[in-house]
Design a protein around this motif. Structure first.
Motif, PDB file in Angstrom:
ATOM      1  N   ASP A   1       0.924  -1.207  -0.089  1.00 55.72           N
ATOM      2  CA  ASP A   1       0.086  -0.232   0.030  1.00 55.72           C
ATOM      3  C   ASP A   1       1.051   1.319   0.041  1.00 55.72           C
ATOM      4  O   ASP A   1       2.034   1.099   0.519  1.00 55.72           O
ATOM      5  CB  ASP A   1      -0.991   0.067   1.385  1.00 55.72           C
ATOM      6  N   GLU A   2       0.224   2.331  -0.426  1.00 55.63           N
ATOM      7  CA  GLU A   2       0.885   3.664  -0.561  1.00 55.63           C
ATOM      8  C   GLU A   2       1.411   3.868   0.804  1.00 55.63           C
ATOM      9  O   GLU A   2       2.660   4.925   0.711  1.00 55.63           O
ATOM     10  CB  GLU A   2      -0.064   4.785  -1.351  1.00 55.63           C
ATOM     11  N   LYS A   3       0.629   3.967   1.671  1.00 49.57           N
ATOM     12  CA  LYS A   3       1.203   4.401   3.097  1.00 49.57           C
ATOM     13  C   LYS A   3       2.594   3.716   3.607  1.00 49.57           C
ATOM     14  O   LYS A   3       3.563   4.303   3.946  1.00 49.57           O
ATOM     15  CB  LYS A   3       0.209   3.999   4.255  1.00 49.57           C
ATOM     16  N   GLN A   4       2.654   2.221   3.270  1.00 50.35           N
ATOM     17  CA  GLN A   4       3.807   1.672   3.773  1.00 50.35           C
ATOM     18  C   GLN A   4       5.127   2.245   2.577  1.00 50.35           C
ATOM     19  O   GLN A   4       6.066   2.465   3.188  1.00 50.35           O
ATOM     20  CB  GLN A   4       3.708   0.355   3.285  1.00 50.35           C
ATOM     21  N   ARG A   5       4.854   2.503   1.389  1.00 51.60           N
ATOM     22  CA  ARG A   5       5.623   2.989   0.364  1.00 51.60           C
ATOM     23  C   ARG A   5       6.116   4.303   0.751  1.00 51.60           C
ATOM     24  O   ARG A   5       7.531   4.708   0.933  1.00 51.60           O
ATOM     25  CB  ARG A   5       5.299   2.891  -0.833  1.00 51.60           C
ATOM     26  N   GLN A   6       5.260   5.291   1.644  1.00 50.92           N
ATOM     27  CA  GLN A   6       5.619   6.532   1.972  1.00 50.92           C
ATOM     28  C   GLN A   6       6.600   6.468   3.102  1.00 50.92           C
ATOM     29  O   GLN A   6       7.604   7.171   3.524  1.00 50.92           O
ATOM     30  CB  GLN A   6       4.299   7.391   2.251  1.00 50.92           C
ATOM     31  N   GLU A   7       6.285   5.271   4.017  1.00 53.59           N
ATOM     32  CA  GLU A   7       7.086   5.225   5.180  1.00 53.59           C
ATOM     33  C   GLU A   7       8.446   5.048   4.822  1.00 53.59           C
ATOM     34  O   GLU A   7       9.450   5.514   5.431  1.00 53.59           O
ATOM     35  CB  GLU A   7       6.397   4.197   6.202  1.00 53.59           C
ATOM     36  N   ILE A   8       8.717   4.096   4.072  1.00 50.21           N
ATOM     37  CA  ILE A   8      10.103   3.855   3.589  1.00 50.21           C
ATOM     38  C   ILE A   8      11.019   4.711   2.837  1.00 50.21           C
ATOM     39  O   ILE A   8      11.988   5.096   3.228  1.00 50.21           O
ATOM     40  CB  ILE A   8       9.928   2.517   2.476  1.00 50.21           C
ATOM     41  N   GLU A   9      10.119   5.626   1.823  1.00 51.50           N
ATOM     42  CA  GLU A   9      10.722   6.842   1.349  1.00 51.50           C
ATOM     43  C   GLU A   9      11.160   7.553   2.283  1.00 51.50           C
ATOM     44  O   GLU A   9      12.024   8.540   2.524  1.00 51.50           O
ATOM     45  CB  GLU A   9       9.849   7.291   0.355  1.00 51.50           C
ATOM     46  N   GLU A  10      10.169   7.906   3.448  1.00 53.55           N
ATOM     47  CA  GLU A  10      10.739   8.798   4.458  1.00 53.55           C
ATOM     48  C   GLU A  10      12.028   8.646   5.263  1.00 53.55           C
ATOM     49  O   GLU A  10      12.883   8.957   5.465  1.00 53.55           O
ATOM     50  CB  GLU A  10       9.526   9.183   5.523  1.00 53.55           C
ATOM     51  N   TYR A  11      11.880   7.198   5.356  1.00 57.43           N
ATOM     52  CA  TYR A  11      13.371   6.734   6.298  1.00 57.43           C
ATOM     53  C   TYR A  11      14.475   6.961   5.347  1.00 57.43           C
ATOM     54  O   TYR A  11      15.427   7.396   5.735  1.00 57.43           O
ATOM     55  CB  TYR A  11      13.239   5.113   6.509  1.00 57.43           C
ATOM     56  N   ALA A  12      14.217   6.687   3.678  1.00 58.85           N
ATOM     57  CA  ALA A  12      15.241   6.646   2.947  1.00 58.85           C
ATOM     58  C   ALA A  12      15.862   8.443   2.841  1.00 58.85           C
ATOM     59  O   ALA A  12      17.014   8.657   3.011  1.00 58.85           O
ATOM     60  CB  ALA A  12      14.868   6.385   1.719  1.00 58.85           C
ATOM     61  N   ALA A  13      14.564   9.221   2.973  1.00 63.78           N
ATOM     62  CA  ALA A  13      15.180  10.642   3.057  1.00 63.78           C
ATOM     63  C   ALA A  13      15.841  10.963   4.278  1.00 63.78           C
ATOM     64  O   ALA A  13      16.891  11.805   4.183  1.00 63.78           O
ATOM     65  CB  ALA A  13      13.742  11.514   3.012  1.00 63.78           C
ATOM     66  N   ASP A  14      15.528  10.317   5.466  1.00 59.07           N
ATOM     67  CA  ASP A  14      16.314  10.567   6.646  1.00 59.07           C
ATOM     68  C   ASP A  14      17.579  10.214   6.381  1.00 59.07           C
ATOM     69  O   ASP A  14      18.648  11.078   7.092  1.00 59.07           O
ATOM     70  CB  ASP A  14      15.638  10.056   7.808  1.00 59.07           C
ATOM     71  N   TYR A  15      17.805   9.220   5.918  1.00 55.15           N
ATOM     72  CA  TYR A  15      19.253   8.704   6.082  1.00 55.15           C
ATOM     73  C   TYR A  15      20.277   9.296   4.912  1.00 55.15           C
ATOM     74  O   TYR A  15      21.298   9.602   5.174  1.00 55.15           O
ATOM     75  CB  TYR A  15      19.299   7.006   5.546  1.00 55.15           C
TER      76      TYR A  15
END
Length: 294
Positions: A119-133
Motif C-alpha cells: 500500500d501507498e502508506k507503507q511506501r511513503q514510510e520507507i521513502e521517509e526513512y530513505a530521506a532521513d538517511y
C-alpha cells in the motif's frame, strides 16, 4: 615471492587471486601457533609448488576487518534491508551502521523488494526513512530485483572497490548479485513461514568479480554485538551526532543527561531523527550491560 588476494576460504584452503590466475593455498603451520587466521580480502605473500598450488607465507597488514562476516580490507558495505518480507527494521539497520562506521568502512544502504510493497502508506514510510538517511549523508538505493529498479545506480558504485553485501537473512542479497551477474545463479531462498525470518542461503564468504570490483556475498545473520565499541566512542558512529557534538558544553558529553547538549537540542528541533537518538540510547545501555572481557 608473488603476492595475491584471498578471494575464498573453504575447508582449510585459501584461493588467492594473482592477476588472471587463482592459486589454491594452504596456510603455514606457524599461523595457527601465532593465532593468525587468513581472511577473505587479505593481501598475502605466497610461494607455489606448481601453477595451481601454493603456501601462504605472510598475511600483509590489514586496513580493517569484520568478524561477522569474516572479511578484511573492505572499501564499502552494501547494507541490504528489505522493505517487506522481512519488514524494514531501522533499529537493525542502525546496528549494522554502527559496526560499519566503527571499522571506517563506507556504508551504502540498499532497501530491496520495493515491488512487494502492498500500500501507498507503507511506501511513503520507507521513502521517509530513505530521506532521513540521505539527509545524514548516506547513499540510499531503493531497489527491486524483479523490476531491476535501482540496479543501474548501484553498478558504478562497485567498480574498483571491495564491497561486502551484508544484512539480515532473506532480504535479497543473493538475488541482487544474481541481477548484477546473472551467470552466477547464486542460490536464493524466501522467508521461513514458521520462523518469520530468512533462511541462510550463503554458507561461506567469497569475493566475486562484478564489473571492475570485487563483491562479497556473505552469510546472513540477524543480530550484532558491540564487542569492540565503548560508550564514549558510540556517538562517533552516528555521523549526525558527530557533526554537532563539538557544540556541547562538556567535551566528554555522553548526550544523555548533561546540560546544554547540542545533540539533544538537535533531536528536539528535529534535525536529528528521534528514532536514531532512541537507538543510540538503547545501544549505550547494551554496551554498559556487556559482560567484561578478561
Amino acid at each position: 615471492m608473488p603476492k595475491g588476494k584471498i578471494i575464498k576460504a573453504l575447508s582449510g584452503f585459501y584461493y588467492c587471486l594473482d592477476g588472471d590466475k587463482t592459486i589454491q593455498c594452504r596456510g603455514r603451520g606457524v599461523f595457527r601457533k601465532n593465532k593468525i587466521t587468513p581472511l577473505v580480502g587479505d593481501e598475502v605473500v605466497y610461494d607455489y609448488e606448481n601453477e595451481r598450488e601454493g603456501t601462504i607465507q605472510e598475511v600483509l597488514e590489514r586496513k580493517n576487518e569484520l568478524v561477522r562476516p569474516p572479511i578484511a580490507n573492505v572499501d564499502q558495505a552494501i547494507l541490504v534491508f528489505s522493505a517487506v518480507e522481512p519488514d524494514f527494521s531501522p533499529v537493525l539497520l542502525d546496528r549494522f551502521l554502527v559496526l560499519i562506521e566503527s571499522n571506517d568502512i563506507e556504508p551504502v544502504i540498499c532497501i530491496s523488494k520495493m515491488d512487494l510493497i502492498k500500500d501507498e502508506k507503507q511506501r511513503q514510510e520507507i521513502e521517509e526513512y530513505a530521506a532521513d538517511y540521505r539527509k545524514i549523508g548516506y547513499e540510499v538505493m531503493l531497489t527491486s530485483t524483479l523490476e531491476e529498479d535501482g540496479i543501474t545506480e548501484l553498478r558504478p558504485l562497485l567498480n574498483g572497490r571491495i564491497s561486502v553485501f551484508a544484512g539480515q537473512s532473506g532480504v535479497g542479497k543473493s538475488s541482487l548479485l544474481n541481477v548484477l551477474r546473472p551467470e552466477l545463479s547464486l542460490k536464493t531462498s524466501g522467508i521461513s513461514s514458521h520462523l518469520g525470518r530468512g533462511k541462510h542461503t550463503t554458507r561461506h564468504v567469497e569475493l566475486i568479480q562484478v564489473g571492475t570490483g570485487l563483491v562479497a556475498d556473505t552469510p546472513g545473520f540477524s543480530s550484532l554485538e558491540f564487542m569492540n565499541i565503548e560508550t564514549e566512542d558510540l556517538s562517533y558512529c552516528f555521523p549526525e551526532m558527530r557533526g554537532v557534538s563539538g557544540d556541547c558544553k562538556f567535551r566528554a558529553c555522553t548526550h544523555i543527561s548533561e546540560p546544554k547538549c547540542a545533540v539533544k537540542e538537535a533531536v528536539e528541533n528535529g534535525s536529528i531523527p528521534a528514532y536514531r537518538y532512541e537507538h543510540y540510547l538503547s545501544f549505550i545501555e547494551e554496551i554498559k550491560d556487556r559482560k567484561p572481557r578478561y
